[in-house]
Design an enzyme around this catalytic site. Structure first.
Site, PDB file in Angstrom:
ATOM      1  N   ASN A   9       0.867  -1.182   0.000  1.00  0.00           N
ATOM      2  CA  ASN A   9       0.000   0.000   0.000  1.00  0.00           C
ATOM      3  C   ASN A   9       0.904   1.232   0.000  1.00  0.00           C
ATOM      4  O   ASN A   9       1.500   1.570   1.022  1.00  0.00           O
ATOM      5  CB  ASN A   9      -0.885  -0.053   1.259  1.00  0.00           C
ATOM      6  N   TRP A  10       0.996   1.869  -1.153  1.00  0.00           N
ATOM      7  CA  TRP A  10       1.912   3.012  -1.280  1.00  0.00           C
ATOM      8  C   TRP A  10       1.366   4.263  -0.597  1.00  0.00           C
ATOM      9  O   TRP A  10       2.083   5.257  -0.469  1.00  0.00           O
ATOM     10  CB  TRP A  10       2.189   3.315  -2.757  1.00  0.00           C
ATOM     11  N   LYS A  11       0.109   4.232  -0.250  1.00  0.00           N
ATOM     12  CA  LYS A  11      -0.572   5.403   0.353  1.00  0.00           C
ATOM     13  C   LYS A  11      -0.393   6.631  -0.546  1.00  0.00           C
ATOM     14  O   LYS A  11      -0.254   6.488  -1.759  1.00  0.00           O
ATOM     15  CB  LYS A  11      -0.077   5.621   1.784  1.00  0.00           C
ATOM     16  N   HIS A  93      -9.460   0.680   5.217  1.00  0.00           N
ATOM     17  CA  HIS A  93      -8.170   0.941   5.863  1.00  0.00           C
ATOM     18  C   HIS A  93      -8.395   1.903   7.039  1.00  0.00           C
ATOM     19  O   HIS A  93      -9.237   2.793   6.972  1.00  0.00           O
ATOM     20  CB  HIS A  93      -7.185   1.547   4.853  1.00  0.00           C
ATOM     21  N   GLU A  95      -6.849   4.384   8.019  1.00  0.00           N
ATOM     22  CA  GLU A  95      -6.714   5.811   7.696  1.00  0.00           C
ATOM     23  C   GLU A  95      -8.000   6.336   7.069  1.00  0.00           C
ATOM     24  O   GLU A  95      -8.385   7.486   7.297  1.00  0.00           O
ATOM     25  CB  GLU A  95      -5.491   6.024   6.792  1.00  0.00           C
ATOM     26  N   GLU A 165      -5.026  -5.305  10.739  1.00  0.00           N
ATOM     27  CA  GLU A 165      -4.096  -4.189  10.871  1.00  0.00           C
ATOM     28  C   GLU A 165      -4.373  -3.416  12.162  1.00  0.00           C
ATOM     29  O   GLU A 165      -5.178  -2.468  12.168  1.00  0.00           O
ATOM     30  CB  GLU A 165      -4.251  -3.244   9.673  1.00  0.00           C
ATOM     31  N   GLY A 171       2.570   2.200  10.822  1.00  0.00           N
ATOM     32  CA  GLY A 171       3.471   3.337  10.653  1.00  0.00           C
ATOM     33  C   GLY A 171       4.185   3.755  11.926  1.00  0.00           C
ATOM     34  O   GLY A 171       4.778   4.821  12.002  1.00  0.00           O
ATOM     35  N   SER A 203       3.708  -2.065  10.328  1.00  0.00           N
ATOM     36  CA  SER A 203       5.163  -2.016  10.509  1.00  0.00           C
ATOM     37  C   SER A 203       5.873  -3.310  10.103  1.00  0.00           C
ATOM     38  O   SER A 203       6.862  -3.705  10.730  1.00  0.00           O
ATOM     39  CB  SER A 203       5.517  -1.627  11.959  1.00  0.00           C
ATOM     40  N   GLY A 224       2.933  -1.218   4.278  1.00  0.00           N
ATOM     41  CA  GLY A 224       2.861   0.212   3.977  1.00  0.00           C
ATOM     42  C   GLY A 224       4.234   0.759   3.634  1.00  0.00           C
ATOM     43  O   GLY A 224       4.749   0.562   2.528  1.00  0.00           O
ATOM     44  N   GLY A 225       4.858   1.425   4.598  1.00  0.00           N
ATOM     45  CA  GLY A 225       6.133   2.116   4.386  1.00  0.00           C
ATOM     46  C   GLY A 225       7.187   1.300   3.643  1.00  0.00           C
ATOM     47  O   GLY A 225       7.813   1.788   2.695  1.00  0.00           O
TER      48      GLY A 225
END
Ligand code: PGA
Length: 240
Positions: A9-11, A93, A95, A165, A171, A203, A224-225
């Site tokens: 997930n590049w966000k 998600h 977010e 998640e 993150g 993470s 993610g990151g």
């Protein structure tokens, strides 16, 4: 059917040129890896990246879409509009839930619209730190699943990929322990979802992925990151 899946997930990161550069790197680094590989770039980069990845072992996912098919919904993109361009869609998600106020009834409509369009939903569930502290995570996740999957028949339900998640692990660099992940993955399976692919996100990195990948009830990761670094994403995916 249970399937090993590693999704990135590049966000909201990278412009079109940067997205293309990352996709080209991934095309090279992910070659020959075994799990189903999915990248979820920002919306504006979906089309050029889909072109680059056609014929490779990497599938495309979108990060969000609206539940209605068309109409006066300024700024939104519908799920049928994504048909043919993506194979997966991230739904619910944290977010989207926390920053944009998405509620379970909307998420349920999105899951249904996604299945109608024959796009595979990656449904995210997971508790906050406060809920975990109160030891209410099992009750919370069970309720989320119940609401988000309400009204789906058995066949449709089995197509949904579930991503556990925990919000406190996203993150933050603090990932859930293998025991915590296994407990919730087993709980998810016990909700009539024994044949679904169940992923963990929060993470995940090249250092902690190997231990988690051994968990019996886990089928993959939503990263993610670390998915923004081609080499690290490849190392994570290589654990399956
Ligand atoms: P993270 O994000 O890997 O950066 O913690 C995971 C996610 O939000 O899906």
């Amino acid at each position: 059917m249970r399937q090993k899946i590693v999704a990135g997930n590049w966000k909201m990161n990278g412009n079109i040129a940067e997205g293309i550069a990352l996709a080209l790197e991934l095309k090279d680094k992910l070659r020959g890896l075994k799990p189903e590989l999915v990248v979820c770039p920002p919306l504006i980069a979906l089309e050029p990246i889909a072109k680059i990845l056609t014929g490779t072992n990497i599938k495309i996912g979108a990060q969000n879409a609206y539940c209605e098919a068309k109409g006066a919904f300024t700024g939104e993109v519908s799920i049928p509009m994504l048909k043919g361009l993506v194979q997966y869609l991230i739904i619910g998600h944290s977010e989207r839930r926390q920053i944009f106020g998405e509620q379970d009834d909307l998420i349920n409509k999105k899951v249904k619209a996604c299945l109608d369009a024959e796009i595979i939903p990656i449904l995210c569930v997971g508790e906050t730190a406060v809920i975990r502290k109160a030891a209410e995570q099992e009750k919370f996740v069970t309720e989320q699943l119940k609401q988000d999957l309400t009204g789906l028949d058995k066949v449709s339900k089995a197509k949904v990929v579930i991503a556990y998640e925990p919000i406190w692990a996203i993150g933050t660099g603090e990932n859930a322990s293998p025991k915590q992940v296994e407990e919730i993955c087993a709980l998810i399976r016990a909700q009539g979802l024994s044949e679904n692919s169940v992923l963990y996100g929060g993470s995940v990195n090249a250092g902690n992925a190997a231990t988690l990948a051994e968990l019996p009830d886990l089928d993959g990761f939503l990263v993610g990151g670390a998915s923004l670094k081609a080499e690290e994403f490849a190392q994570i995916a290589a654990n399956f």
